[in-house]
Design an enzyme around this catalytic site. Structure first.
Site, PDB file in Angstrom:
ATOM      1  N   GLY A  37       0.869  -1.179   0.000  1.00  0.00           N
ATOM      2  CA  GLY A  37       0.000   0.000   0.000  1.00  0.00           C
ATOM      3  C   GLY A  37       0.902   1.224   0.000  1.00  0.00           C
ATOM      4  CD  GLU A 135      -2.692   3.001  -3.083  1.00  0.00           C
ATOM      5  OE1 GLU A 135      -2.303   2.566  -1.983  1.00  0.00           O
ATOM      6  OE2 GLU A 135      -2.327   2.528  -4.156  1.00  0.00           O
ATOM      7  CE  LYS A 208      14.219  11.419 -18.093  1.00  0.00           C
ATOM      8  NZ  LYS A 208      13.231  12.300 -18.624  1.00  0.00           N
ATOM      9  CG  ASP A 230       9.902  -4.997  -7.838  1.00  0.00           C
ATOM     10  OD1 ASP A 230       9.153  -4.216  -8.462  1.00  0.00           O
ATOM     11  OD2 ASP A 230       9.511  -5.715  -6.888  1.00  0.00           O
ATOM     12  CG  ASP A 236       4.925   4.009  -2.556  1.00  0.00           C
ATOM     13  OD1 ASP A 236       4.464   4.953  -3.227  1.00  0.00           O
ATOM     14  OD2 ASP A 236       4.514   2.834  -2.646  1.00  0.00           O
TER      15      ASP A 236
HETATM   16  O1  RIB Z   1       3.457   1.926  -4.951  1.00  0.00           O
HETATM   17  C1  RIB Z   1       3.407   0.540  -4.724  1.00  0.00           C
HETATM   18  C2  RIB Z   1       2.154   0.175  -4.001  1.00  0.00           C
HETATM   19  O2  RIB Z   1       1.051   0.463  -4.820  1.00  0.00           O
HETATM   20  C3  RIB Z   1       2.041  -1.283  -3.656  1.00  0.00           C
HETATM   21  O3  RIB Z   1       2.569  -1.605  -2.403  1.00  0.00           O
HETATM   22  C4  RIB Z   1       0.554  -1.575  -3.796  1.00  0.00           C
HETATM   23  O4  RIB Z   1      -0.060  -1.965  -2.620  1.00  0.00           O
HETATM   24  C5  RIB Z   1      -0.051  -0.304  -4.379  1.00  0.00           C
HETATM   25  O5  RIB Z   1      -0.708   0.449  -3.449  1.00  0.00           O
END
Ligand code: RIB
Length: 288
Positions: A37, A135, A208, A230, A236
């Site tokens: 998340g 979210e 960049k 990945d 985040d």
């Molecule tokens: O930015 C990555 C996140 O986006 C993931 O952890 C997933 O849960 C979504 O919210």
């Protein structure tokens, strides 16, 4: 102190030979799951950057372990409500180049109440940060309450929705978004980043680096080189580190540099919240 109104997801990871095409059924090469998340990822990143962070969110009965894991990672959790709605989850497919595609089930993340958010922010202090992403529900209420209490409001515009940002303009002090989103926001508002009325806008540019746009002008920062396996959760991690560093009193240039390092190390790892690097790992990796 950071108050993070954010999503908590159960992340399901599938390594695939390529991202699925419309109508295609594709066998995964591997499967795993973990804490994720955008909100939880940012809380963990901020905690690993040595900030104190209290997460404001909601989970269902199936997600008790996600709250336990946040506690293990140093995040305050008294304002994570358990409600009778399933925990949000994300099905994440990752191709061999590290690109991803994500399907979200929002679940409990969009069932927050003003009572939950208000109770958390009533404990906040002047100059604390309210951090938010797109979210959860409750963003406007949280931003208005936070501003009335003298908090600084940081908004990471992901998943991107121009209207969600426009509704919050006037209440955001720090906006983080990527290059494509910045262009979409400009098309929607008719205003470039420097005219949004947001004191600090950080536009991430992937490999960049990033741009920082403020009243003082604009500054570019190069990215640190990384062998990406990945990219999930790297943005985040960048934002969590950035806000943590600012909350700890660092100047913006120093905070951005630390956030770029954290993001660069994060893309070398598979997974989301569970693999976000801590300060010691960043120091060891970059030899500082
Ligand atoms: O930015 C990555 C996140 O986006 C993931 O952890 C997933 O849960 C979504 O919210």
């Amino acid at each position: 102190m950071i108050w993070n109104l954010g999503s908590i997801n159960i992340d399901n990871f599938y390594e695939v030979p390529h991202l699925p095409a419309p109508g295609e059924t594709l066998a995964a090469l591997s499967y795993g799951f973990g804490l994720g998340g955008k909100g939880a990822n940012m809380s963990v990143a901020a905690a690993r950057a040595a900030a104190r962070v209290s997460h404001i969110g909601a989970i269902g009965p199936d997600g008790r372990w996600t709250r336990d894991r946040l506690i293990e990672y140093g995040v305050d959790t008294p304002h994570i409500a358990q409600i009778e709605v399933p925990t949000g989850h994300a099905n994440i497919v990752i191709d061999p180049e590290g690109e991803n595609s994500i399907v979200l089930f929002q679940g409990a993340n969009v069932h927050l109440t003003e009572a939950i958010i208000g109770a958390a922010l009533s404990e906040a202090s002047h100059k604390d940060f309210l951090l938010m992403q797109n979210e959860t529900n409750g963003q406007e209420y949280a931003a208005t309450t936070a501003k009335s209490l003298g908090l600084r409001v940081a908004y990471a515009a992901a998943p991107f929705e121009a209207a969600a940002i426009e509704r919050l303009l006037g209440r955001i002090d720090l906006l983080v978004l990527n290059e494509v989103e910045a262009a979409q926001l400009e098309a929607s508002t008719g205003k470039p980043a420097e005219a949004l009325g947001v004191a600090d806008v950080v536009i991430t540019l992937g490999a960049k680096g990033c741009r920082w746009v403020s009243n003082a002008g604009e500054k570019h920062f190069d990215a640190y080189p990384a062998d990406a396996v990945d990219t999930t959760g790297a943005g985040d991690t960048f934002t969590g580190y950035l806000v943590a560093a600012l909350d700890r009193g660092m100047e913006m240039e120093v905070a951005i540099d630390l956030a770029l390092k954290a993001g660069a190390l994060m893309v070398t790892r598979r997974g989301t919240a569970d693999v976000i690097p801590d300060l010691k790992e960043i120091q060891d990796h970059f030899g500082i």
